[in-house]
Design a protein around this motif. Structure first.
Motif, mmCIF file in Angstrom:
data_model
loop_
_atom_site.group_PDB
_atom_site.id
_atom_site.type_symbol
_atom_site.label_atom_id
_atom_site.label_comp_id
_atom_site.label_asym_id
_atom_site.label_seq_id
_atom_site.Cartn_x
_atom_site.Cartn_y
_atom_site.Cartn_z
ATOM 1 N N PRO A 1 11.576 0.412 0.627
ATOM 2 C CA PRO A 1 12.663 -0.544 0.421
ATOM 3 C C PRO A 1 12.936 -0.876 -1.043
ATOM 4 O O PRO A 1 13.745 -1.752 -1.326
ATOM 5 N N PHE A 2 12.252 -0.175 -1.974
ATOM 6 C CA PHE A 2 12.524 -0.398 -3.389
ATOM 7 C C PHE A 2 13.845 0.273 -3.775
ATOM 8 O O PHE A 2 14.312 1.191 -3.098
ATOM 9 N N LYS A 3 14.422 -0.176 -4.868
ATOM 10 C CA LYS A 3 15.680 0.380 -5.348
ATOM 11 C C LYS A 3 15.488 0.976 -6.734
ATOM 12 O O LYS A 3 14.652 0.521 -7.514
ATOM 13 N N GLY A 4 16.299 1.998 -7.038
ATOM 14 C CA GLY A 4 16.250 2.603 -8.355
ATOM 15 C C GLY A 4 14.923 3.286 -8.623
ATOM 16 O O GLY A 4 14.216 3.720 -7.710
ATOM 17 N N PHE B 1 5.816 3.663 1.291
ATOM 18 C CA PHE B 1 5.260 2.354 0.973
ATOM 19 C C PHE B 1 5.103 1.552 2.264
ATOM 20 O O PHE B 1 6.007 1.533 3.104
ATOM 21 N N GLU B 2 3.953 0.878 2.398
ATOM 22 C CA GLU B 2 3.641 0.147 3.618
ATOM 23 C C GLU B 2 3.264 -1.292 3.275
ATOM 24 O O GLU B 2 2.630 -1.549 2.249
ATOM 25 N N PHE B 3 3.645 -2.209 4.170
ATOM 26 C CA PHE B 3 3.510 -3.639 3.909
ATOM 27 C C PHE B 3 2.631 -4.268 4.988
ATOM 28 O O PHE B 3 3.096 -4.561 6.094
ATOM 29 N N PRO B 4 1.341 -4.476 4.685
ATOM 30 C CA PRO B 4 0.388 -4.971 5.690
ATOM 31 C C PRO B 4 0.363 -6.493 5.784
ATOM 32 O O PRO B 4 1.034 -7.204 5.030
ATOM 33 N N PHE B 5 -0.432 -6.977 6.733
ATOM 34 C CA PHE B 5 -0.687 -8.409 6.924
ATOM 35 C C PHE B 5 0.606 -9.184 7.212
ATOM 36 O O PHE B 5 0.852 -10.246 6.646
ATOM 37 N N MET C 1 0.835 -1.199 0.000
ATOM 38 C CA MET C 1 0.000 0.000 0.000
ATOM 39 C C MET C 1 0.871 1.252 0.000
ATOM 40 O O MET C 1 1.742 1.410 0.856
ATOM 41 N N LEU C 2 0.630 2.130 -0.962
ATOM 42 C CA LEU C 2 1.215 3.471 -0.930
ATOM 43 C C LEU C 2 0.275 4.367 -0.146
ATOM 44 O O LEU C 2 -0.934 4.395 -0.413
ATOM 45 N N GLN C 3 0.815 5.087 0.837
ATOM 46 C CA GLN C 3 0.020 6.072 1.566
ATOM 47 C C GLN C 3 0.668 7.444 1.393
ATOM 48 O O GLN C 3 1.803 7.665 1.813
ATOM 49 N N ALA C 4 -0.066 8.347 0.750
ATOM 50 C CA ALA C 4 0.369 9.734 0.576
ATOM 51 C C ALA C 4 -0.642 10.598 1.313
ATOM 52 O O ALA C 4 -1.816 10.631 0.939
ATOM 53 N N ALA C 5 -0.203 11.292 2.357
ATOM 54 C CA ALA C 5 -1.171 11.904 3.264
ATOM 55 C C ALA C 5 -0.749 13.294 3.718
ATOM 56 O O ALA C 5 0.437 13.635 3.744
ATOM 57 N N HIS C 6 -1.759 14.064 4.101
ATOM 58 C CA HIS C 6 -1.560 15.377 4.711
ATOM 59 C C HIS C 6 -2.181 15.341 6.098
ATOM 60 O O HIS C 6 -3.378 15.089 6.247
ATOM 61 N N ASP C 7 -1.350 15.541 7.131
ATOM 62 C CA ASP C 7 -1.821 15.555 8.520
ATOM 63 C C ASP C 7 -2.243 16.974 8.877
ATOM 64 O O ASP C 7 -1.450 17.918 8.766
#
Length: 376
Positions: free
Chosen positions: A316-319, A174-178, A148-154
């Motif tokens: 954790p992606f590269k390039g 980028f977030e990795f659930p479950f 999941m990509l989370q792009a947010a404004h607090d």
């Protein structure tokens, strides 16, 4: 704001059976729930130590601000002069004055990657609970995993009882659930290893780093909203690291017909965003995001989106990575947050969005003013 909150006092229990509702994880059973019931409800008491932590954090932020880069200072001045958010005001601060509350306006996008790729990216000690996400997504492609990509404004984040309000800021990652953080085979956690966070908000930057998050101080387009509208009607958002090496995440999305026809149900995003979050697993963040308040109705109701995501050197992606034809949702949710919890106490956590502000208002009329959710 997962992994981006200062050390505010934690006064709302991570799961409250009546006021905040409950959600059964897709992989949980009644046996598992019985084993973990004692760890799900954790009342927190206000103490001098908690209050001191808030004061020290605010003071330390002032000191840290003196050491920011010239670029960040210039950006901060521009932010103060030009920023006017379109976000809705925090509806929870008055009802929960002793708790950290705010509004999170976000675009959430699911990026399917292969399970083999997920296994290479996710630390090997954390198992992947495939049965949990397949219970929510029975038609999800075989052999794939939902990043999941989370792009947010607090927005309007505050601790009302102490007169503390944070400046608005943006973040993306980028977030990795479950994930099976505890090794019990059923408790879902979400790994958020890295974030781009507005360089103008040192409290948010340092609050996230305290979890072990790799934080890059960043500038954003737009400056003070969750996204901006392009001339073609699409929504656009980009976060860029201020220092070398170059790092950015951007997306461009358009609305689809309706939530009922989107690729992913709203229940999936409710589940993922309410999973306890961690970076290096030293502590966990418990953000209670409310999906059924008045903020989810009318012009502010969630909308389904489709588009593309591009990232450069974003862990954790590269390039450089680009994903097209991805689907998600844009929505604003008020939240209550508990910070820096022992992850083991979140075993079997069943927290969901829970009752909204209309419910809270009804309870106030019935029982009078209360200081926090435990008084209901």
């Amino acid at each position: 704001m997962p992994l981006a909150m200062p050390r505010f006092p934690s006064l709302v229990p991570p799961s409250h059976p009546r006021e905040l509702g409950s959600m059964r994880w897709a992989s949980s059973s009644s046996h598992h729930q019985a084993r973990s019931r004692s760890s799900r409800t954790m009342p927190f008491q206000l103490s001098f130590l908690h209050i001191s932590a808030v004061v020290l954090l605010v003071l330390s932020s002032a000191i840290l601000n003196q050491g920011r880069s010239t670029a960040a200072v210039v950006q901060g001045a521009a932010h103060a002069a030009a920023c006017a958010s379109h976000d809705v005001a925090n509806p929870l601060a008055e009802s929960f004055p002793n708790n950290a509350t705010g509004v999170l306006n976000a675009t959430l996008v699911i990026i399917p990657i292969s399970l083999e790729a997920a296994r290479r990216l996710i630390p090997p000690q954390y198992g992947i609970l495939e049965q949990a996400y397949r219970a929510l997504l029975p038609d999800f492609p075989k052999g794939m995993y939902p990043v999941m990509l989370q792009a947010a404004h607090d927005h309007d984040v505050q601790l009302r009882a102490y007169g503390i309000t944070l400046d608005d800021f943006s973040r993306v990652g980028f977030e990795f659930p479950f994930l099976d953080l505890l090794g019990d085979g059923y408790s879902s956690f979400r790994w958020a290893p890295a974030q781009l966070i507005s360089a103008t908000n040192t409290i948010a930057v340092e609050g996230s780093r305290a979890y072990g998050t790799i934080v890059s101080e960043a500038e954003y387009d737009p400056l003070c909203d969750a996204y901006r509208q392009l001339s073609n009607g699409a929504s656009y958002f980009k976060g860029s690291r201020l220092a070398a090496p170059a790092e950015f995440i951007e997306f461009e999305t358009t609305r689809t017909s309706s939530l009922s026809h989107t690729a992913y149900p709203l229940e999936l995003f409710k589940n993922i965003t309410n999973q306890p979050t961690f970076a290096n697993a030293s502590t966990c963040d418990n953000m209670i995001r409310l999906f059924n308040t008045s903020m989810s109705l009318g012009e502010h109701a969630p909308v389904a989106v489709r588009g593309r995501v591009k990232a450069s050197h974003s862990l954790p992606f590269k390039g450089v990575q680009e994903w097209t034809d991805v689907y998600g949702v844009q929505l604003a949710t008020p939240f209550i947050e508990n910070n820096y919890l022992d992850c083991r106490t979140m075993q079997g956590y069943e927290g969901t969005g829970g009752p909204g502000d209309s419910f809270i208002q009804t309870r106030k009329e019935e029982k009078g003013r209360y200081s926090n959710v435990n008084d209901l």
